[in-house]
Design a protein around this motif. Structure first.
Motif, PDB file in Angstrom:
ATOM      1  N   ASN A 177     -17.913  11.739 114.997  1.00  0.00           N
ATOM      2  CA  ASN A 177     -16.872  10.771 114.641  1.00  0.00           C
ATOM      3  C   ASN A 177     -16.712   9.674 115.687  1.00  0.00           C
ATOM      4  N   ILE A 209     -18.691  10.140 102.701  1.00  0.00           N
ATOM      5  CA  ILE A 209     -17.948   9.423 103.738  1.00  0.00           C
ATOM      6  C   ILE A 209     -17.876   7.941 103.353  1.00  0.00           C
ATOM      7  N   ASP A 231     -13.798  14.888 109.166  1.00  0.00           N
ATOM      8  CA  ASP A 231     -12.852  13.782 109.325  1.00  0.00           C
ATOM      9  C   ASP A 231     -11.420  14.258 109.117  1.00  0.00           C
ATOM     10  N   ASN A 246     -21.196  11.164 111.214  1.00  0.00           N
ATOM     11  CA  ASN A 246     -20.126  11.424 110.265  1.00  0.00           C
ATOM     12  C   ASN A 246     -19.320  10.129 110.139  1.00  0.00           C
ATOM     13  N   GLU A 247     -18.129  10.069 110.683  1.00  0.00           N
ATOM     14  CA  GLU A 247     -17.370   8.816 110.643  1.00  0.00           C
ATOM     15  C   GLU A 247     -18.010   7.735 111.512  1.00  0.00           C
ATOM     16  N   ASN A 253     -12.210  18.322 114.700  1.00  0.00           N
ATOM     17  CA  ASN A 253     -11.420  17.687 113.641  1.00  0.00           C
ATOM     18  C   ASN A 253     -11.558  18.381 112.290  1.00  0.00           C
TER      19      ASN A 253
END
Length: 311
Positions: free
Chosen positions: A211, A271, A38, A238-239, A66
């Motif tokens: 993400n 996260i 992130d 992830n995100e 990222n």
């Protein structure tokens, strides 16, 4: 034993996803590495060491998204000490300025909507770059092709990967004791009877949503993922696992094709905003199993496909 050995490793990062898939069999060796964060440093324990603990290995494909500048330095070392055949980076990502990219045989900066589909050593790979304003997001699916699964029997183990049970990123062509030892001596979730009742195929596919802002790309992703839904065994976020980026119905629908089998959801433990996602996964029933990676442990999924006639 002559078989197609595979290992899916999610390293012990509390932020971001550090993932490898490695396969070794009659068609040769294959290794894919994916690093997605992130933008903040990947939080990892010392026993992980440099990414993947790889040196002088052949990496078929490396995906970068990222990453924090300090983690990009580690990627630079990875590129210098291993043979990397192909690097995929979404548009607008700072990784495209990494000097060591010159060491790779091929570097692709994927444009919005661009897709890469290929088959390597009996393994299917699908990558798409989603449009997300100034920087793109990568979504990845991988799994054994149908010809690799046809006429095969399968054993797969899912277990924590920590300091006391370190897992190497790549399956060794000459030495399969790591995977065999796990299947014999360690406490784990065993996936044996996961062949389809009617078609005899195995469910071994992995989807990395990274993400991706799924709420804005849901219709597009539903269409893109149709060919792979029946093969989904592992889903990593992830995100994309944050409540504001994904709908409950999308995650629920990902598991609808495989309600007879255990399905594993991998999320980084630190996260923010994934509490709602955990509830959605658990409400899906006892065959929906979440794993939160942390500095203490990651997740290793390993096993083999073996021709039934040779058993």
């Amino acid at each position: 034993m002559n078989a197609l050995y595979f290992r899916h490793l999610f390293q012990n990062t509390a932020r971001g996803v550090v993932h490898t898939v490695s396969a070794s069999g009659e068609k040769g060796e294959f290794c894919l590495c994916s690093l997605c964060s992130d933008g903040r440093p990947l939080e990892e324990e010392a026993h992980v060491g440099e990414f993947f603990r790889l040196e002088k290995a052949v990496i078929t494909m490396l995906l970068l998204e990222n990453l924090h500048p300090e983690d990009l330095k580690k990627v630079g070392k990875l590129l210098k000490t291993n043979k990397v055949e192909r690097v995929l980076i979404p548009y607008g990502d700072t990784a495209e300025n990494l000097p060591e990219l010159s060491k790779a045989e091929k570097v692709q900066i994927l444009k919005a909507g661009e897709t890469v589909v290929l088959q390597e050593k009996g393994w299917n790979i699908w990558v798409k770059c989603l449009d997300h304003g100034p920087k793109g997001n990568l979504v990845l699916y991988h799994g054994p092709c149908e010809t690799s699964k046809k006429g095969m029997d399968c054993l797969m183990a899912v277990k924590p990967a920590g300091a006391e049970l370190p897992c190497s990123a790549c399956v060794c062509q000459e030495d399969h004791t790591c995977g065999m030892r796990c299947c014999l001596y360690n406490d784990f979730i065993l996936c044996k009877g996961h062949n389809g009742k009617y078609d005899g195929s195995y469910v071994l596919g992995t989807l990395l949503l990274g993400n991706a802002d799924i709420k804005t790309k849901e219709k597009e992703l539903r269409e893109d993922l149709k060919p792979y839904l029946a093969d989904l065994r592992v889903i990593s976020m992830n995100e994309s696992g944050c409540s504001e980026k994904v709908s409950d119905s999308f995650i629920t629908d990902l598991g609808e094709k495989n309600r007879r089998f255990d399905q594993f959801y991998i999320l980084p433990g630190n996260i923010e905003g994934n509490d709602g996602m955990l509830k959605t996964i658990l409400r899906g029933g006892p065959r929906r199993i979440p794993f939160l990676t942390s500095q203490e442990a990651g997740v290793c999924i390993s096993g083999f496909l073996k021709n039934k006639s040779e058993l």
